[in-house]
Write a protein that holds these residues in place. Structure first.
Motif, mmCIF file in Angstrom:
data_model
loop_
_atom_site.group_PDB
_atom_site.id
_atom_site.type_symbol
_atom_site.label_atom_id
_atom_site.label_comp_id
_atom_site.label_asym_id
_atom_site.label_seq_id
_atom_site.Cartn_x
_atom_site.Cartn_y
_atom_site.Cartn_z
ATOM 1 N N VAL A 52 35.055 -22.388 -14.532
ATOM 2 C CA VAL A 52 34.411 -21.638 -13.443
ATOM 3 C C VAL A 52 32.912 -21.519 -13.711
ATOM 4 C CG1 VAL A 52 34.217 -19.361 -12.375
ATOM 5 C CG2 VAL A 52 36.466 -20.336 -12.803
ATOM 6 N N MET A 53 32.613 -21.154 -14.949
ATOM 7 C CA MET A 53 31.210 -20.918 -15.314
ATOM 8 C C MET A 53 30.408 -22.219 -15.263
ATOM 9 S SD MET A 53 29.798 -18.239 -15.969
ATOM 10 C CE MET A 53 28.066 -18.314 -15.710
ATOM 11 N N ALA A 54 30.994 -23.266 -15.836
ATOM 12 C CA ALA A 54 30.286 -24.549 -15.880
ATOM 13 C C ALA A 54 30.000 -25.025 -14.459
ATOM 14 C CB ALA A 54 31.117 -25.582 -16.629
ATOM 15 N N LEU A 55 30.991 -24.878 -13.589
ATOM 16 C CA LEU A 55 30.827 -25.340 -12.212
ATOM 17 C C LEU A 55 29.752 -24.534 -11.491
ATOM 18 C CD1 LEU A 55 32.059 -27.371 -10.189
ATOM 19 C CD2 LEU A 55 33.456 -25.489 -9.327
ATOM 20 N N THR A 56 29.793 -23.204 -11.664
ATOM 21 C CA THR A 56 28.824 -22.400 -10.912
ATOM 22 C C THR A 56 27.403 -22.579 -11.455
ATOM 23 O OG1 THR A 56 29.526 -20.516 -12.234
ATOM 24 C CG2 THR A 56 30.383 -20.629 -10.035
ATOM 25 N N ILE A 57 27.270 -22.655 -12.758
ATOM 26 C CA ILE A 57 25.922 -22.853 -13.318
ATOM 27 C C ILE A 57 25.412 -24.260 -12.960
ATOM 28 C CG2 ILE A 57 24.590 -23.039 -15.477
ATOM 29 C CD1 ILE A 57 25.216 -20.211 -14.872
ATOM 30 N N TYR A 58 26.341 -25.210 -12.979
ATOM 31 C CA TYR A 58 25.956 -26.584 -12.637
ATOM 32 C C TYR A 58 25.466 -26.648 -11.191
ATOM 33 C CZ TYR A 58 26.387 -31.602 -11.819
ATOM 34 O OH TYR A 58 26.132 -32.908 -11.494
ATOM 35 N N THR A 59 26.238 -26.052 -10.274
ATOM 36 C CA THR A 59 25.837 -26.118 -8.863
ATOM 37 C C THR A 59 24.561 -25.305 -8.621
ATOM 38 O OG1 THR A 59 27.373 -24.343 -8.373
ATOM 39 C CG2 THR A 59 28.123 -26.558 -7.873
ATOM 40 N N ALA A 60 24.435 -24.190 -9.354
ATOM 41 C CA ALA A 60 23.213 -23.375 -9.205
ATOM 42 C C ALA A 60 21.994 -24.171 -9.648
ATOM 43 C CB ALA A 60 23.339 -22.094 -10.020
ATOM 44 N N THR A 61 22.141 -24.911 -10.746
ATOM 45 C CA THR A 61 21.016 -25.708 -11.246
ATOM 46 C C THR A 61 20.736 -26.874 -10.300
ATOM 47 O OG1 THR A 61 21.744 -25.137 -13.446
ATOM 48 C CG2 THR A 61 20.088 -26.854 -13.298
ATOM 49 N N LEU A 62 21.827 -27.459 -9.792
ATOM 50 C CA LEU A 62 21.681 -28.575 -8.863
ATOM 51 C C LEU A 62 20.900 -28.123 -7.620
ATOM 52 C CD1 LEU A 62 22.823 -31.466 -9.089
ATOM 53 C CD2 LEU A 62 24.576 -30.782 -7.455
ATOM 54 N N ALA A 63 21.240 -26.920 -7.149
ATOM 55 C CA ALA A 63 20.570 -26.391 -5.955
ATOM 56 C C ALA A 63 19.087 -26.141 -6.223
ATOM 57 C CB ALA A 63 21.252 -25.107 -5.518
#
Lengths: 276, 372
Positions: free
Chosen positions: B261-272
């Protein structure tokens, strides 16, 4: 003329090799004096952005040298380049590129903080700078609440916060209407004239010629013909020196946008010296 | 960079909610499971902890009650009683059996108490007597409620019909309960009057239980004597060992869910924010400064998740026992430490992928209208 702030010597950028080699910029030299505004124009694909990237130490040239305030930037190792960009250059982008989560004040202060200035001092300096640019009442607004002109002024404050030698602007008026565009150009002019910084602008906007001290035409990665600008003393319009009607003064040559202005100028001079 | 990390994080409430909520759920899984096990351990040793004994003596090699059998010659009692530092000794009989009410069968530790027992009694009595007489039983209140029993009703223990004479509290867990009957009834059902299962020993005020336990083992023959705390710890250890694999698997599942969950949300946040990180790089930010922003985001999200998880576990600890009296949740410092460690691990690992993105980010893209 004073010593240049910034000298590019025979900059070349090649991509690929052999038959696939593309030369984006070829043997380009340029120097910018304190207080000087240089406008680089040219068709799309002429190498303007590549040149700007090299001038801003964002792209290493294949050949050639770049000095900023007598430091050979092109010879510095990669790890030292962020510091050069942070302290020697101010960048102004076409689409402002403000950080959407930060207020106007924070957008400017964060760049000072990157340079090691403490939070409080950085914010104080940012507030002062934004105040000077007429944004004193907009300090805590998020970028989405600012107009295009205000965003570009925030971007300009951000470019100036670390007291750079040179401001590099990429199409700074492209996303602005003509009135706001002129306002931004006046501010860039102030930055050059009053603060003694060099300003290099890459743009398609013909209106910017009026403000520039020099206009360079880049085509196929090379400067084709240098155009030097002068101000018509009669109508105040910026004119290209080459091919313009002229009149010799006591110590200087005057350039005019048309024969009409020149004749008017000469007639006024005659009238001024005629006995009454 | 901390300000940027916080602003980035709090600007998108939905993303923050998903991130912290996902981590909270994952950590809640670990915390709640730990709390259930810790609560169960405490319940399992509630009888021993509240027995009033300083030392518990068992057959040689027997160190706990759970799934164990202990038989000692009755004469051990008098030898122990005679030792210096021993103030009182209560022998008890013990067996694992069922409390049966009609069709309902409840697993229980059956304790046979002498009439004059000074130790080994039910820790808290809420109705009736504490020490059962012949033909009587004291059972846990929750078992009585589940089976619909009241004082005076009949219950079957060790094959004998006994009358409920007392209701105890705090002696039941999800696994079993403790039922008390008279020693004489116990011996009638289990035959041998010459043996005892355990000795509950109280030491004199000036005696050290550890030293007295050692002298009991030295002088009383083939027995194992442990201070009460050690006996409790052994009891808990047996339970823990039995549930260790399940705990490990569930903890791992929680950790992996949290990590994903964390990896996905931080990844998408950084991607954004990729373009904005590119802008900062172009302006002169060092990669290390940008890593810190990403790490801060991950750490703050995880800490929020941890806070939510702790809060939710505390709420569960209040709410669940009301629904199921034999289920208690106990949030321990060890569990908090473990989950905090897991949270930090999640934050660190979850930030790795976005950091790789930033490393690969070309600041020149900003000028080319890319980096989006």
């Amino acid at each position: 003329m004073s010593e240049p702030l910034f000298v590019a010597e025979a900059l070349t950028k090649r991509y690929g090799s052999g038959a696939a080699e593309v030369v984006a910029v070829r043997d380009v030299s340029l120097s910018v004096a304190p207080g000087e505004i240089v406008l680089i124009m040219g068709p799309s694909g002429s190498g303007k952005t590549t040149l700007l990237l090299m001038l801003g130490a964002l792209l290493r040239p294949t050949a050639g040298k770049l000095w900023v305030r007598s430091t050979l930037v092109s010879g510095l190792p990669e790890r030292k380049l962020p510091d050069v960009r942070l302290r020697q250059f101010g960048f102004v982008f076409q689409d402002f590129n403000l950080l959407s989560a930060l207020s106007a004040l924070e957008n400017v202060a964060v760049v000072a903080e990157l340079a090691g200035i403490g939070g409080g001092q950085a914010r104080k300096r940012a507030a002062h700078l934004l105040g000077e640019l007429g944004l004193g009442a907009r300090l805590h607004f998020l970028p989405e609440k600012l107009s295009g002109g205000e965003k570009q002024r925030v971007a300009l404050a951000r470019a100036l916060i670390n007291d750079p030698a040179v401001v590099l602007a990429d199409e700074p008026t492209a996303n602005l209407d003509s009135k706001i565009g002129r306002e931004i150009m006046r501010l860039l002019q102030r930055v050059a004239r009053e603060q003694g910084r060099g300003v290099v602008i890459v743009s398609h906007d013909q209106r910017l010629k009026e403000t520039a001290d020099r206009v360079l035409w880049l085509e196929d990665g090379q400067f084709k013909a240098m155009v030097t600008m002068a101000v018509d003393p009669v109508c105040g319009m910026a004119v290209e020196r080459e091919g313009a009607p002229t009149a010799e003064g006591k110590d200087q040559t005057y350039f005019f946008c048309s024969r009409g202005c020149r004749d008017e100028f000469l007639a006024e001079r005659l009238e001024a010296v005629a006995p009454r | 960079m901390l300000r940027l990390a916080l602003r980035n994080l709090f600007q998108s409430r939905v993303r923050l909610g998903a991130s912290a909520g996902g981590v909270a759920l994952a950590l809640l899984l670990i915390l709640a499971l730990d709390a259930v096990v810790a609560g169960m351990e405490r319940q399992l040793t509630a009888y021993i902890d509240g027995s009033g004994a300083d030392i518990i003596v068992a057959q040689g090699g027997v160190r706990n009650m759970h799934m164990a059998a202990s038989t000692m010659n009755r004469s051990v009692r008098s030898r122990v009683r005679a030792l210096p530092g021993v103030a009182a000794v209560t022998p008890i009989q013990y067996a694992t059996n069922m409390v049966t009410v009609g069709e309902h069968r409840h697993l229980a530790y059956i304790i046979g108490l002498p009439r004059d027992a000074a130790m080994g009694l039910p820790p808290r009595i809420v109705a009736g007597v504490a020490v059962p007489r012949r033909g009587e039983a004291v059972i846990d209140r929750s078992v009585a409620e589940t089976a619909g029993l009241r004082l005076g009703d009949e219950v079957k223990i060790l094959g004998m019909e006994l009358t409920v004479a007392g209701l105890a509290e705090g002696t039941a867990s999800l696994v079993n309960s403790v039922a008390f009957i008279a020693k004489d009834d116990f011996l009638r059902a289990r035959g041998d009057g010459s043996t005892v299962s355990f000795l509950m020993v109280r030491v004199t005020p000036d005696a050290n239980p550890v030293a007295v336990a050692a002298s009991i083992e030295a002088l009383a023959g083939d027995v194992t004597a442990q201070p009460r705390a050690s006996f409790s710890a052994e009891e808990r250890k047996v339970v823990k060992d039995m549930s260790a694999d399940v705990l490990t698997i569930m903890n791992l599942v929680g950790l992996l869910i949290g990590l994903a969950v964390m990896a996905l949300t931080i990844y998408t946040a950084t991607l954004a924010r990729r373009k904005e990180y590119g802008v900062l790089k172009a302006l002169g930010a060092r990669s290390g400064q940008l890593y810190r922003a990403v790490l801060w985001q991950a750490a703050v999200s995880v800490m929020l998740g941890l806070g939510l998880a702790v809060g939710a576990t505390l709420l569960l600890a209040i709410a669940l026992p009301r629904l199921e009296p034999n289920l208690t949740l106990e949030l321990t410092g060890g569990s908090l430490l473990k989950v905090s460690g897991a949270a930090l691990l999640i934050a660190g690992v979850a930030a790795l992928l976005p950091i790789r993105q930033i490393v690969a980010l070309d600041p020149a893209q900003v000028f080319r209208g890319g980096g989006r």
